[in-house]
Design an enzyme around this catalytic site. Structure first.
Site, short mmCIF file in Angstrom:
data_model
loop_
_atom_site.label_atom_id
_atom_site.label_comp_id
_atom_site.label_asym_id
_atom_site.label_seq_id
_atom_site.Cartn_x
_atom_site.Cartn_y
_atom_site.Cartn_z
N GLY A 158 1.18 2.53 -0.22
CA GLY A 158 2.57 2.70 0.18
C GLY A 158 3.46 1.91 -0.74
N CYS A 159 4.46 1.30 -0.17
CA CYS A 159 5.44 0.53 -0.93
C CYS A 159 4.76 -0.52 -1.79
CB CYS A 159 6.39 -0.15 0.05
SG CYS A 159 7.46 -1.38 -0.70
N PHE A 160 4.97 -0.44 -3.11
CA PHE A 160 4.30 -1.41 -3.98
C PHE A 160 4.88 -2.81 -3.84
CE2 PHE A 160 6.47 1.01 -7.76
CZ PHE A 160 7.74 0.58 -7.39
N TRP A 161 6.12 -2.93 -3.38
CA TRP A 161 6.67 -4.28 -3.16
C TRP A 161 5.83 -5.01 -2.12
CZ3 TRP A 161 12.11 -2.25 -1.53
CH2 TRP A 161 12.79 -1.71 -2.64
N TYR A 192 13.53 -4.48 4.92
CA TYR A 192 12.77 -3.25 4.69
C TYR A 192 11.40 -3.35 5.35
CZ TYR A 192 9.53 -0.10 2.46
OH TYR A 192 8.54 0.81 2.25
#
Length: 190
Positions: A29-32, A175
């Site tokens: 999912g979100c790489f952050w 987020y």
């Protein structure tokens, strides 16, 4: 070839720390979020956000986010194998994602947010398959949708994505919380 490598290494072109590291590719999912999670793990030297397992060269965030390239948002984890093993990284990875969903992670939808483990050699492939098989046999999950595939080209994401969670702590924290990532992971892995 080996002599050239040894001569190059001894020349100081590569530090001993660099020579003693390895890399692993994961999509979750979100790489952050995945970058932030892996940077907490002892033995991890660096984590970079990027794109892998796609069909175009030099993808950008805009093209990947639109779902036009086939890439997954991913991280390249550089680690010290003397401190953390590849199988340990794989086991840690499982506990950062929701392996039960296809082409999404948490609030992010689309195949660019699929989960995946991308091995670099036969030993890594075996470790990944053994880990997945053990997870399936545990009965914890009815189905596992995480992609298991050979590593392909990894493209670094744009600079503003690197260490986003450090550079934009308030936005990142909002987020992550609003996406429900930590709540879902806690529910899945309690």
């Amino acid at each position: 070839m080996r002599r050239v490598w040894v001569a190059w290494l001894l020349s100081g072109a590569v530090t001993s720390a660099q020579a003693a590291t390895a890399t692993a590719l994961f999509a979750g999912g979100c790489f952050w979020c995945l970058e932030a999670d892996f940077e907490k793990l002892a033995g991890v030297v660096a984590v970079e956000s990027g794109y892998t397992a796609g069909k175009t060269t030099n993808p950008t965030y805009e093209t990947v986010a639109r779902g036009h390239t086939g890439h997954a948002e991913a991280v390249r984890v550089t680690y010290d194998p003397a401190r953390v093993s590849y199988p340990q990284l794989v086991d840690y990875f499982w506990r950062q994602i929701d392996p039960t969903v296809k082409d999404r992670q948490f609030c992010d939808l689309g195949d660019q947010y699929r989960s995946g483990i991308y091995w670099g050699n036969a030993a890594e492939r075996q470790a990944v398959q053994d880990s997945r098989d053990a997870l399936q046999k545990s009965g914890r999950f009815k189905t596992i949708h995480t992609e298991l595939a050979p590593a392909s080209v990894f493209y670094l994401a744009e600079d503003y994505h690197q260490d986003y969670y450090k550079k934009n702590t308030v936005r990142y924290s909002y987020y992550r919380l609003s996406c429900g990532r930590d709540a879902r992971v806690k529910l899945l892995w309690k």
